[in-house]
Design an enzyme around this catalytic site. Structure first.
Site, short mmCIF file in Angstrom:
data_model
loop_
_atom_site.label_atom_id
_atom_site.label_comp_id
_atom_site.label_asym_id
_atom_site.label_seq_id
_atom_site.Cartn_x
_atom_site.Cartn_y
_atom_site.Cartn_z
N ARG A 77 19.87 0.42 -1.01
CA ARG A 77 19.11 -0.75 -0.53
C ARG A 77 19.46 -1.97 -1.36
NH1 ARG A 77 12.87 0.36 -0.93
NH2 ARG A 77 13.18 1.64 0.92
N ARG A 146 9.98 -5.27 -6.65
CA ARG A 146 10.98 -5.08 -5.59
C ARG A 146 11.47 -6.44 -5.06
NH1 ARG A 146 10.36 0.05 -3.14
NH2 ARG A 146 9.75 1.55 -4.71
N LYS A 210 5.62 1.16 -7.77
CA LYS A 210 6.31 0.02 -7.17
C LYS A 210 5.42 -1.22 -7.17
CE LYS A 210 6.90 2.31 -3.23
NZ LYS A 210 7.02 2.72 -1.81
N LYS A 212 5.18 -5.32 -5.43
CA LYS A 212 5.77 -6.14 -4.36
C LYS A 212 5.19 -7.56 -4.32
CE LYS A 212 6.87 -2.13 -1.54
NZ LYS A 212 6.69 -1.42 -0.26
N CYS A 429 9.40 2.04 11.47
CA CYS A 429 10.07 2.40 10.23
C CYS A 429 11.24 3.33 10.53
CB CYS A 429 9.08 3.09 9.29
SG CYS A 429 8.71 4.77 9.80
N CYS A 435 14.55 9.88 6.39
CA CYS A 435 13.41 9.77 5.49
C CYS A 435 12.83 11.15 5.20
CB CYS A 435 12.33 8.87 6.08
SG CYS A 435 10.90 8.80 4.99
N CYS A 474 4.90 8.37 9.23
CA CYS A 474 3.92 8.98 8.32
C CYS A 474 2.98 7.86 7.87
CB CYS A 474 4.63 9.65 7.14
SG CYS A 474 4.99 8.55 5.76
N CYS A 478 5.41 1.97 6.03
CA CYS A 478 6.59 1.14 5.78
C CYS A 478 6.80 0.03 6.81
CB CYS A 478 7.83 2.02 5.69
SG CYS A 478 7.77 3.17 4.31
FE1 SRM Z 1 8.73 2.40 2.43
C1 SRM Z 1 8.80 5.32 0.77
C2 SRM Z 1 11.60 3.10 3.96
C3 SRM Z 1 8.96 -0.83 3.42
C4 SRM Z 1 5.42 1.96 1.73
N1 SRM Z 1 10.01 3.93 2.32
C5 SRM Z 1 9.89 5.02 1.53
C6 SRM Z 1 11.16 5.88 1.57
C7 SRM Z 1 12.06 5.40 0.46
C8 SRM Z 1 10.96 7.39 1.57
C9 SRM Z 1 10.93 8.11 0.26
O1 SRM Z 1 10.23 7.70 -0.68
O2 SRM Z 1 11.61 9.13 0.17
C10 SRM Z 1 11.72 5.43 2.96
C11 SRM Z 1 13.22 5.55 3.15
C12 SRM Z 1 13.51 5.86 4.59
C13 SRM Z 1 14.94 5.71 4.94
O3 SRM Z 1 15.55 6.73 5.32
O4 SRM Z 1 15.48 4.61 4.88
C14 SRM Z 1 11.10 4.06 3.09
N2 SRM Z 1 10.09 1.31 3.40
C15 SRM Z 1 11.17 1.81 4.05
C16 SRM Z 1 11.83 0.77 4.92
C17 SRM Z 1 13.34 0.92 5.01
C18 SRM Z 1 11.18 0.82 6.30
C19 SRM Z 1 11.86 0.04 7.37
O5 SRM Z 1 11.93 0.60 8.45
O6 SRM Z 1 12.29 -1.08 7.18
C20 SRM Z 1 11.34 -0.49 4.20
C21 SRM Z 1 12.26 -0.91 3.09
C22 SRM Z 1 11.72 -2.10 2.39
C23 SRM Z 1 12.65 -2.72 1.41
O7 SRM Z 1 13.67 -3.26 1.84
O8 SRM Z 1 12.33 -2.72 0.22
C24 SRM Z 1 10.03 -0.01 3.61
N3 SRM Z 1 7.45 0.81 2.46
C25 SRM Z 1 7.71 -0.41 3.01
C26 SRM Z 1 6.50 -1.15 3.16
C27 SRM Z 1 6.36 -2.52 3.79
C28 SRM Z 1 6.42 -3.63 2.79
O9 SRM Z 1 6.69 -3.40 1.60
O10 SRM Z 1 6.19 -4.75 3.19
C29 SRM Z 1 5.47 -0.34 2.69
C30 SRM Z 1 3.98 -0.66 2.75
C31 SRM Z 1 3.54 -1.64 1.76
C32 SRM Z 1 3.19 -0.97 0.47
O11 SRM Z 1 4.10 -0.70 -0.32
O12 SRM Z 1 2.02 -0.70 0.26
C33 SRM Z 1 6.09 0.89 2.25
N4 SRM Z 1 7.36 3.43 1.38
C34 SRM Z 1 6.03 3.12 1.27
C35 SRM Z 1 5.36 4.20 0.59
C36 SRM Z 1 3.84 4.26 0.28
C37 SRM Z 1 3.52 3.62 -1.01
C38 SRM Z 1 2.07 3.81 -1.37
O13 SRM Z 1 1.53 2.95 -2.05
O14 SRM Z 1 1.47 4.82 -1.03
C39 SRM Z 1 6.33 5.17 0.31
C40 SRM Z 1 6.12 6.51 -0.40
C41 SRM Z 1 5.95 6.37 -1.87
O15 SRM Z 1 6.21 5.33 -2.47
O16 SRM Z 1 5.57 7.37 -2.48
C42 SRM Z 1 7.57 4.66 0.84
FE1 SF4 Z 2 9.42 7.38 5.92
FE2 SF4 Z 2 6.81 7.28 6.23
FE3 SF4 Z 2 8.12 5.14 5.36
FE4 SF4 Z 2 8.38 5.88 7.85
S1 SF4 Z 2 6.46 5.21 6.90
S2 SF4 Z 2 10.07 5.31 6.47
S3 SF4 Z 2 8.27 8.06 7.73
S4 SF4 Z 2 7.93 7.02 4.29
#
Ligand code: SRM
Ligand code: SF4
Length: 567
Positions: A77, A146, A210, A212, A429, A435, A474, A478
């Site tokens: 990324r 981030r 993390k 943000k 997402c 993922c 899930c 995201c």
């Molecule tokens: Fe996310 C984890 C994809 C934005 C909350 N996110 C992941 C992972 C890395 C899975 C993992 O940990 O193994 C996913 C990778 C999937 C893949 O195959 O690419 C993933 N997140 C994404 C992306 C690519 C979704 C998308 O379709 O665009 C976004 C990449 C953002 C970036 O460029 O940095 C993405 N993730 C977000 C957002 C939205 C935002 O930040 O505005 C959130 C919700 C906001 C937040 O953080 O509260 C988000 N991602 C999570 C979480 C839950 C965090 C939590 O507080 O519980 C996880 C899981 C974790 O961190 O344990 C996670």
């Molecule tokens: Fe993966 Fe859940 Fe984030 Fe979708 S919302 S990319 S399933 S961690």
């Protein structure tokens, strides 16, 4: 603790501390070709370098049957604060997608690009080529600040340019100092002698989780500014940003069946001058560094710290560190979270085309050669490409004589913005197959579901109606589904929870409407609601507001409900 013992710390804390500032044994592991994977501890550390170890989940059953190692692949990324790349950089990314990854680029909800499907032997090449394009993946993941997001087109106005500059400056200031990235991926020499390496802001334990930051320029809330640890809302006077209203403690993630985890909207804490904003961000981050929960990663985001201690306590800690008081927040108004799709002109008479990229996936498919089309535009274009937080792309700064040429390339590749108001506001997402946390499909399923829902909307006479729909595989959130008027959150293969009632402008979250729906259930649930909305809505009333007013979902007391400051 009464006996004075140190509080329990999660295993990741020990991995970070032992890592020699994010080195671990990554360098050795990358060279080990006896396995497609890295050592388990190292997979925590590579996140800080913007890299996730994954495996192709579609291939899991077959490989397990054959007793083969999982099909390990890596996701990388980029860190692109403000989301702008040059056409030359876009072409470099396009080449990396073709030669090092799975042939696609994925625009994310945080305004950057991900590569999927990089095998271990390609990883260092990919990062070196990214570096060759003057880009990097440092701190794109991991327990650090981030990518700083700000969907501001700097050509639109001086204020927008101020915001992009601020996003870059905050990102640079909060970037880890460790040289591990350069040593491991770029073959740079170890820093010999001289000053001992240290992390002046983070320390060896980095952050509990993390972190943000998002910046919005009202009236556009196209970054979902209240969904992040820090939300900065620009105050614009005479076309310049004079300061920011500062919101803290937002976040989307939760876990099914664990009510102590929940999405939460940021609360407005105060206001600072534009010149103070980096310091304010740093001090907020250090309060989370020092007080955030390092024992339980499910409770480690800053939102839980603020929920537990209260905003007043939090503000006092920040102000102690600043040595001055934040000013009262300034009022602001938002209109929408979406992007303004299509052509628009700036004051200088140049053009900008905001293109809807379905779920951010830039690929070549039958009839829609999006990747090739954008590469062709990059070759012909001397402006910029701006990634958006709605997974879209702005072809920016097109001189008037070139507009026709861009239109012709788009048409030749079958690229056009969708007509339907639902599809224009849809976001999913990544989920399967890359993922590791996905419980259900998302990116691969939402487009088809939107097609079916558009038929319902059409029947109700609502085809053009702008309604925000977001799906995740899930509950991690995201695609920020809890801020969608229609939110669908994966529970199991083919099964989703349905959330309704969020505000169109991103200032109110939705509420759970129905549990465990399959596609037929989703359609059966939404069909009567669309029909009722068409019949009973008030002038200009949004679907989310309608759902709340008519009691489809309860208004209720929502602790995370956002309150606009009065002064
Ligand atoms: Fe996310 C984890 C994809 C934005 C909350 N996110 C992941 C992972 C890395 C899975 C993992 O940990 O193994 C996913 C990778 C999937 C893949 O195959 O690419 C993933 N997140 C994404 C992306 C690519 C979704 C998308 O379709 O665009 C976004 C990449 C953002 C970036 O460029 O940095 C993405 N993730 C977000 C957002 C939205 C935002 O930040 O505005 C959130 C919700 C906001 C937040 O953080 O509260 C988000 N991602 C999570 C979480 C839950 C965090 C939590 O507080 O519980 C996880 C899981 C974790 O961190 O344990 C996670
Ligand atoms: Fe993966 Fe859940 Fe984030 Fe979708 S919302 S990319 S399933 S961690």
């Amino acid at each position: 603790m009464s006996d004075g013992a140190a509080p329990a710390r999660s295993p990741v804390e020990f991995i970070k501390e032992r890592s020699r500032l994010l080195r671990g044994t990554i360098a050795e592991g990358v060279r080990d070709m006896t396995t497609g994977a890295l050592a388990e501890d190292d997979t925590q550390l590579t996140k800080f370098h913007g890299i996730y170890q994954q495996d192709d989940r579609d291939l899991r059953p077959e490989r397990a049957r054959r007793k083969m190692e999982k099909a390990f692949i890596f996701m990388a990324r980029l860190r692109v604060p403000g989301g702008m790349v040059t056409p030359a950089q876009w072409l470099a990314l396009d080449r990396i997608a073709a030669t090092r990854a799975n042939g696609t680029l994925r625009i994310t909800t945080r305004q950057t690009v991900q590569f999927h499907g990089i095998i271990k032997s390609n990883l260092r090449h990919a990062l070196q080529e990214i570096n060759g394009a003057l880009l990097d993946t440092i701190a794109a993941c991991g327990d650090v600040n981030r990518n700083v997001i700000a969907t501001a087109n700097p050509y639109e106005s001086a204020a927008h340019a101020d915001v992009v500059a601020a996003a870059r400056a905050i990102s640079a200031h909060l970037r880890p100092h460790s040289r591990a990235y350069h040593e491991i991926w770029l073959d740079n020499e170890k820093v010999a002698g001289g000053e001992p390496e240290e992390e002046p802001i983070y320390g060896a334990g980095y952050l509990p989780r993390k972190f943000k930051i998002a910046i919005a320029v009202p009236p556009h809330n196209d970054v979902d500014v209240l969904a992040h640890e820090i939300g900065l809302i620009a105050t614009v006077v005479n076309d310049r940003v004079v300061g920011y209203t500062v919101a803290v403690g937002g976040g989307m993630g939760m876990t099914h069946g664990e009510p102590q985890t929940y999405p939460r909207l940021g609360e407005v804490m105060g206001w600072c001058d534009a010149g103070q904003v980096i310091d304010v961000c740093e001090k907020i981050l250090t309060v989370q560094r020092d007080f955030g929960n390092r024992g339980d990663r499910r409770q480690a985001r800053m939102k839980y710290l603020i929920a537990a201690r209260g905003l007043d306590w939090f503000r006092a800690r920040v102000e102690e560190r600043l040595g001055w008081r934040l000013a009262p927040p300034r009022p602001f108004t938002f209109t929408a979270t979406g992007d303004r799709l299509g052509w628009s002109a700036d004051q200088a008479g140049n053009w900008h085309f905001t293109l809807s990229v379905e779920n951010g996936r830039v690929a070549d498919r039958d009839g829609l050669t999006l990747r090739s089309g954008l590469a062709e535009i990059a070759r012909a274009h001397d402006g910029a490409f701006i990634l958006t937080c709605n997974q879209n792309l702005v072809i920016a700064n097109v001189r008037p004589p070139s507009r026709g040429q861009i239109d012709a390339i788009l048409a030749r590749h079958g690229i056009a913005n969708p007509e339907g108001g639902l599809r224009r506001n849809a976001m999913a997402c990544v989920a399967l197959p890359t993922c590791g946390l996905a419980l259900a499909e998302s990116e691969r399923y939402l487009p088809a579901l939107v097609g079916r829902l558009e038929t319902l909307l059409d029947e109700a006479g609502l085809a053009g109606e702008e309604i925000v729909i977001r799906m995740t595989g899930c509950p991690n959130g995201c695609a920020r589904p809890y801020l969608a008027e229609i939110g669908l959150v994966g529970r199991a293969p083919g099964v989703y929870n349905l959330y309704l009632g969020a505000a169109f402008d991103g200032t109110r979250m939705n509420r759970l409407y129905r549990r465990d729906l399959d596609e037929a259930g989703i359609i059966a649930a939404l069909a009567p609601l669309f029909a009722g909305y068409a019949r009973q809505r008030r002038e200009g009333e949004r679907f989310g507001d309608f759902a709340l007013r008519t009691g489809i979902v309860p208004a209720g007391e929502d602790p995370a409900h956002f309150h606009q400051p009065s002064g």
